[in-house]
Design a protein around this motif. Structure first.
Motif, PDB file in Angstrom:
ATOM      1  N   ARG A  23      62.557 -74.532  29.788  1.00 58.89           N
ATOM      2  CA  ARG A  23      62.331 -73.488  28.787  1.00 58.89           C
ATOM      3  C   ARG A  23      61.356 -73.759  27.975  1.00 58.89           C
ATOM      4  N   GLU A  24      61.439 -75.411  27.179  1.00 64.17           N
ATOM      5  CA  GLU A  24      60.078 -75.591  26.834  1.00 64.17           C
ATOM      6  C   GLU A  24      59.087 -75.363  27.230  1.00 64.17           C
ATOM      7  N   LEU A  25      58.951 -76.330  28.611  1.00 63.62           N
ATOM      8  CA  LEU A  25      57.768 -75.808  29.347  1.00 63.62           C
ATOM      9  C   LEU A  25      56.720 -74.867  29.951  1.00 63.62           C
ATOM     10  N   ARG A  26      57.878 -73.882  29.785  1.00 65.64           N
ATOM     11  CA  ARG A  26      57.614 -72.872  30.545  1.00 65.64           C
ATOM     12  C   ARG A  26      57.143 -71.931  28.958  1.00 65.64           C
ATOM     13  N   ALA A  27      57.598 -72.119  27.579  1.00 74.20           N
ATOM     14  CA  ALA A  27      56.820 -71.790  26.859  1.00 74.20           C
ATOM     15  C   ALA A  27      55.568 -72.982  26.345  1.00 74.20           C
ATOM     16  N   ARG A  28      55.297 -73.995  27.030  1.00 77.87           N
ATOM     17  CA  ARG A  28      54.049 -74.637  26.696  1.00 77.87           C
ATOM     18  C   ARG A  28      53.955 -76.419  27.545  1.00 77.87           C
ATOM     19  N   PRO A  29      52.967 -76.563  27.978  1.00 76.24           N
ATOM     20  CA  PRO A  29      53.284 -77.562  28.293  1.00 76.24           C
ATOM     21  C   PRO A  29      53.409 -79.466  27.583  1.00 76.24           C
ATOM     22  N   ARG A  30      54.268 -79.977  27.163  1.00 73.69           N
ATOM     23  CA  ARG A  30      54.768 -81.038  26.252  1.00 73.69           C
ATOM     24  C   ARG A  30      54.554 -82.274  27.034  1.00 73.69           C
ATOM     25  N   ASN A  31      54.778 -83.740  26.752  1.00 73.65           N
ATOM     26  CA  ASN A  31      54.732 -84.565  27.264  1.00 73.65           C
ATOM     27  C   ASN A  31      56.523 -85.468  26.795  1.00 73.65           C
ATOM     28  N   ALA A  32      56.295 -86.270  27.271  1.00 73.97           N
ATOM     29  CA  ALA A  32      58.059 -86.313  27.057  1.00 73.97           C
ATOM     30  C   ALA A  32      58.686 -87.073  26.305  1.00 73.97           C
ATOM     31  N   ASN A  33      58.022 -87.743  24.999  1.00 71.80           N
ATOM     32  CA  ASN A  33      58.335 -87.543  23.642  1.00 71.80           C
ATOM     33  C   ASN A  33      58.324 -86.499  22.740  1.00 71.80           C
ATOM     34  N   GLU A  34      57.429 -85.421  22.695  1.00 69.54           N
ATOM     35  CA  GLU A  34      57.640 -83.882  21.955  1.00 69.54           C
ATOM     36  C   GLU A  34      58.831 -83.827  22.814  1.00 69.54           C
ATOM     37  N   LEU A  35      58.960 -83.870  24.200  1.00 68.57           N
ATOM     38  CA  LEU A  35      60.418 -82.964  25.108  1.00 68.57           C
ATOM     39  C   LEU A  35      61.485 -83.746  23.936  1.00 68.57           C
ATOM     40  N   ILE A  46      64.961 -87.827  28.822  1.00 71.06           N
ATOM     41  CA  ILE A  46      63.843 -87.076  29.521  1.00 71.06           C
ATOM     42  C   ILE A  46      63.570 -87.781  30.025  1.00 71.06           C
ATOM     43  N   THR A  47      63.045 -88.129  30.649  1.00 71.00           N
ATOM     44  CA  THR A  47      62.606 -88.758  31.382  1.00 71.00           C
ATOM     45  C   THR A  47      62.687 -89.034  32.935  1.00 71.00           C
ATOM     46  N   HIS A  48      64.532 -89.432  32.972  1.00 68.86           N
ATOM     47  CA  HIS A  48      65.112 -89.554  33.580  1.00 68.86           C
ATOM     48  C   HIS A  48      64.895 -87.830  34.715  1.00 68.86           C
ATOM     49  N   HIS A  49      65.569 -87.021  33.313  1.00 68.95           N
ATOM     50  CA  HIS A  49      65.254 -85.340  33.803  1.00 68.95           C
ATOM     51  C   HIS A  49      64.375 -84.816  34.622  1.00 68.95           C
ATOM     52  N   LEU A  50      63.004 -85.264  33.861  1.00 72.35           N
ATOM     53  CA  LEU A  50      61.708 -84.797  34.112  1.00 72.35           C
ATOM     54  C   LEU A  50      61.658 -85.586  35.449  1.00 72.35           C
ATOM     55  N   SER A  62      50.808 -83.561  34.524  1.00 66.56           N
ATOM     56  CA  SER A  62      49.471 -83.766  34.333  1.00 66.56           C
ATOM     57  C   SER A  62      48.704 -85.374  34.842  1.00 66.56           C
ATOM     58  N   ASP A  63      47.475 -85.174  34.741  1.00 66.68           N
ATOM     59  CA  ASP A  63      46.766 -86.579  35.551  1.00 66.68           C
ATOM     60  C   ASP A  63      46.543 -87.559  35.168  1.00 66.68           C
ATOM     61  N   HIS A  64      46.638 -87.518  33.731  1.00 70.19           N
ATOM     62  CA  HIS A  64      46.660 -89.250  32.557  1.00 70.19           C
ATOM     63  C   HIS A  64      48.249 -89.910  32.153  1.00 70.19           C
ATOM     64  N   ASP A  65      47.648 -91.057  32.581  1.00 71.95           N
ATOM     65  CA  ASP A  65      49.077 -91.721  32.396  1.00 71.95           C
ATOM     66  C   ASP A  65      49.623 -91.479  30.980  1.00 71.95           C
ATOM     67  N   TYR A  66      48.708 -91.337  30.168  1.00 67.93           N
ATOM     68  CA  TYR A  66      49.661 -91.611  28.569  1.00 67.93           C
ATOM     69  C   TYR A  66      49.581 -90.413  27.466  1.00 67.93           C
ATOM     70  N   GLY A  67      50.284 -90.028  27.304  1.00 70.56           N
ATOM     71  CA  GLY A  67      51.362 -88.653  27.042  1.00 70.56           C
ATOM     72  C   GLY A  67      50.673 -87.181  27.688  1.00 70.56           C
ATOM     73  N   LYS A  68      51.470 -88.494  29.564  1.00 68.40           N
ATOM     74  CA  LYS A  68      51.384 -87.263  30.694  1.00 68.40           C
ATOM     75  C   LYS A  68      51.858 -86.038  30.003  1.00 68.40           C
ATOM     76  N   LEU A  69      50.928 -84.877  30.275  1.00 67.18           N
ATOM     77  CA  LEU A  69      51.980 -83.254  29.803  1.00 67.18           C
ATOM     78  C   LEU A  69      52.656 -83.149  31.312  1.00 67.18           C
ATOM     79  N   TYR A  70      53.914 -82.269  30.930  1.00 69.29           N
ATOM     80  CA  TYR A  70      54.263 -81.315  31.941  1.00 69.29           C
ATOM     81  C   TYR A  70      54.024 -80.207  31.708  1.00 69.29           C
TER      82      TYR A  70
END
Length: 93
Positions: A23-35, A46-50, A62-70
């Motif tokens: 639900r959060e990701l459908r609202a807007r992309p976020r990284n694991a820390n934000e989630l 969070i990372t396990h569920h992702l 996303s293609d970025h390692d640091y702050g990777k958005l989902y």
């Protein structure tokens, strides 16, 4: 995809957290820390569920390692109605 959605959100432990993540990701992309902060859930959880959601083609990074958005995958979005049906039944219980 429908079977995967039932498994991820109803038949396995952690389904409620995965629903919240999607639900959060459908609202807007976020990284694991934000989630983790937004949902008040441990970062490792969070990372396990992702990872589970990625394995079932529900989210993609996303293609970025640091702050990777989902993001929700196109495949998931084609089945968003099924997600809503499943989660409305779960929410009603």
């Amino acid at each position: 995809m429908e079977k995967a959605l039932w498994y991820l959100f109803v038949a396995s432990r952690g389904g409620a957290n995965r629903v919240r993540i999607v639900r959060e990701l459908r609202a807007r992309p976020r990284n694991a820390n934000e989630l983790a902060e937004e949902l008040d859930v441990d970062y490792n959880t969070i990372t396990h569920h992702l990872e589970m959601l990625q394995d079932h083609d529900v989210v993609e990074p996303s293609d970025h390692d640091y702050g990777k958005l989902y993001f929700p995958t196109d495949s998931f979005e084609r089945h968003a109605e099924t997600f809503e049906e499943i989660t409305s039944e779960v929410d009603a219980e």
